[in-house]
Design an enzyme around this catalytic site. Structure first.
Site, short mmCIF file in Angstrom:
data_model
loop_
_atom_site.label_atom_id
_atom_site.label_comp_id
_atom_site.label_asym_id
_atom_site.label_seq_id
_atom_site.Cartn_x
_atom_site.Cartn_y
_atom_site.Cartn_z
N ARG A 277 -4.38 -8.70 12.38
CA ARG A 277 -5.21 -9.73 13.74
C ARG A 277 -5.82 -8.69 14.60
O ARG A 277 -5.25 -7.52 15.09
CB ARG A 277 -4.11 -10.14 14.24
CG ARG A 277 -4.25 -10.93 15.61
CD ARG A 277 -5.22 -12.26 15.27
NE ARG A 277 -5.29 -13.22 16.44
CZ ARG A 277 -6.11 -14.11 16.79
NH1 ARG A 277 -6.99 -14.47 15.73
NH2 ARG A 277 -6.07 -14.87 17.86
N GLU A 374 30.61 -18.98 11.95
CA GLU A 374 31.71 -18.24 11.57
C GLU A 374 32.07 -17.24 12.66
O GLU A 374 32.24 -15.95 12.79
CB GLU A 374 31.20 -17.06 10.31
CG GLU A 374 31.10 -17.82 9.05
CD GLU A 374 31.39 -16.97 7.89
OE1 GLU A 374 31.95 -15.92 8.12
OE2 GLU A 374 30.47 -17.35 6.96
#
Length: 394
Positions: A277, A374
């Site tokens: 870019r 978790e």
């Protein structure tokens, strides 16, 4: 940081030839079988049965099942190598593949010889799923608040209650369900039971529509007068909390490795885009505001990876509950790193990063779940603070 090659004279960060080959196999599988389907399966919340079958065929599922029950009995370090690569491909499908380790974990940790021989070999014979039924609508981090009960009736138990946010439950053959056999004892009154999902009274009520990791099934199910024989109880009555914590200690490095995989994928996309870019007549990677971001991303990913490997190594080498601190550190740091790195990756892509056509949008959504399931990042900090302020004795 200590890894598999450690000797009495020093430390080693070197992977063995076998570990490098396993890592390469998992990466190739992720690149060829997972990534091409990741966007489509995410959009439609597709259960990746075809990918699971191929992972099973290659030996990338159920990797911790002991050899005497037909498994490869790989170490947790090897599991982290696989987990990072398959989640680099797609953490939704990666979680669907890896969560059998969580579901089978209580059986490996606390099962009798008879229970192991009954429930583990079928996992190796075909790509069936199992799940871990702990969380409830009113009980997540505070496990002692679970309300599911198991009432003993001679040589069987009757279970009633509900579970939610259970990974793979909608497609599982069986689930380890945690229920209170003595509600007056808090977490000491919790017991664990292997419950076939086809048992009368088990009802999958809802497949949950998630923000990220959408190709992993996450479901809520209820238990209404579910009769389970006492031979399906793992350990003794009241052992459930201990079994759950021992299981989570061993699976957190694997969860951390998935977060590392997501972060690594986001970093690679952002790095490559920054080199292509052009703004103000040069690639945006040449602007200090961007290349400092990329430098920090690379550093934090490497730190998360090494901390994850350390926790896995400690558990592989018999540290047991003493490794709890490091498992929590790895899970917390890797999860937060994944969220930060994917957010920065979206920023580097600018407006394109916010568009579903570009992969970093999905990675940012996927990363968020690592800070929640978790054990949230906040719960991990509580565990870390406890162990740092009141160190465990030898």
């Amino acid at each position: 940081m200590i890894t598999e090659g450690a000797t009495a004279t020093g430390l080693s960060f070197e992977l063995t030839d076998e570990q490098r080959a396993l890592r390469a196999l998992a990466h190739e599988f992720a690149e060829k079988e997972i990534r091409p389907k990741a966007a489509e399966y995410d959009e439609h919340q597709t259960h990746p049965a075809d990918v699971l079958a191929k992972a099973h065929e290659l030996g990338l599922m159920n990797v911790h099942v002991p050899t005497e029950y037909g498994g490869p009995e790989l170490g947790l370090l090897e599991g982290t190598l696989i987990g990072e690569e398959i989640c680099w491909g797609c953490s939704g499908m990666g979680t669907a593949i890896a969560v059998n380790g969580l579901g089978a974990g209580p059986v490996i940790v606390a099962g009798t010889e008879e229970q192991k021989r009954r429930w583990l070999p079928p996992l190796l014979e075909e790509p069936i799923l199992c799940s871990f039924g702990l969380t409830e609508p009113d009980a997540g981090s505070d496990v002692a608040r679970i309300k599911t009960t198991a009432i003993r009736k001679v040589d069987e138990y009757v279970l009633n209650g509900s579970k939610t946010f259970i990974t793979n439950a909608g497609h599982a053959e069986w689930t380890v369900v945690f229920a209170k056999t003595d509600p007056s004892q808090g977490h000491r009154g919790i017991s664990a039971f292997i419950v076939p999902m086809a048992t009368p009274g088990v009802t999958v009520e809802k497949h949950l529509d998630k923000m990220g990791q959408r190709s992993t099934d996450t479901s809520a199910f209820s238990l209404t007068d579910v009769v389970v024989p006492s031979e399906n109880r793992l350990g003794e009555e009241g052992d459930g909390f201990k079994i759950a914590m021992q299981t989570l200690d061993s699976t957190r490095p694997g969860t951390a490795s998935g977060a590392v995989g997501v972060a690594q994928a986001a970093f690679e996309y952002a790095r490559d885009y920054a080199k292509e870019r052009v703004t103000f007549d040069q690639p945006i990677a040449m602007h200090q505001g961007i290349n400092f971001l990329i430098a920090d991303m690379a550093t934090k990913i490497e730190a998360a990876r090494l901390l994850t490997w350390q926790a896995a190594w400690m558990l592989d080498n018999g540290w047991g509950r003493k490794a709890t601190l490091y498992s929590s550190m790895a899970k917390r740091f890797a999860a937060d790193t994944a969220m930060e790195v994917t957010t920065d990756a979206v920023q580097i892509f600018g407006g394109y990063g916010y568009i579903k056509e570009y992969p970093v949008e999905k990675l940012m959504r996927d990363a968020k779940l690592y800070q929640i399931y978790e054990g949230t990042s906040q719960i991990q900090r509580l565990v870390i603070a406890r162990d740092v302020l009141i160190p465990r004795g030898d």
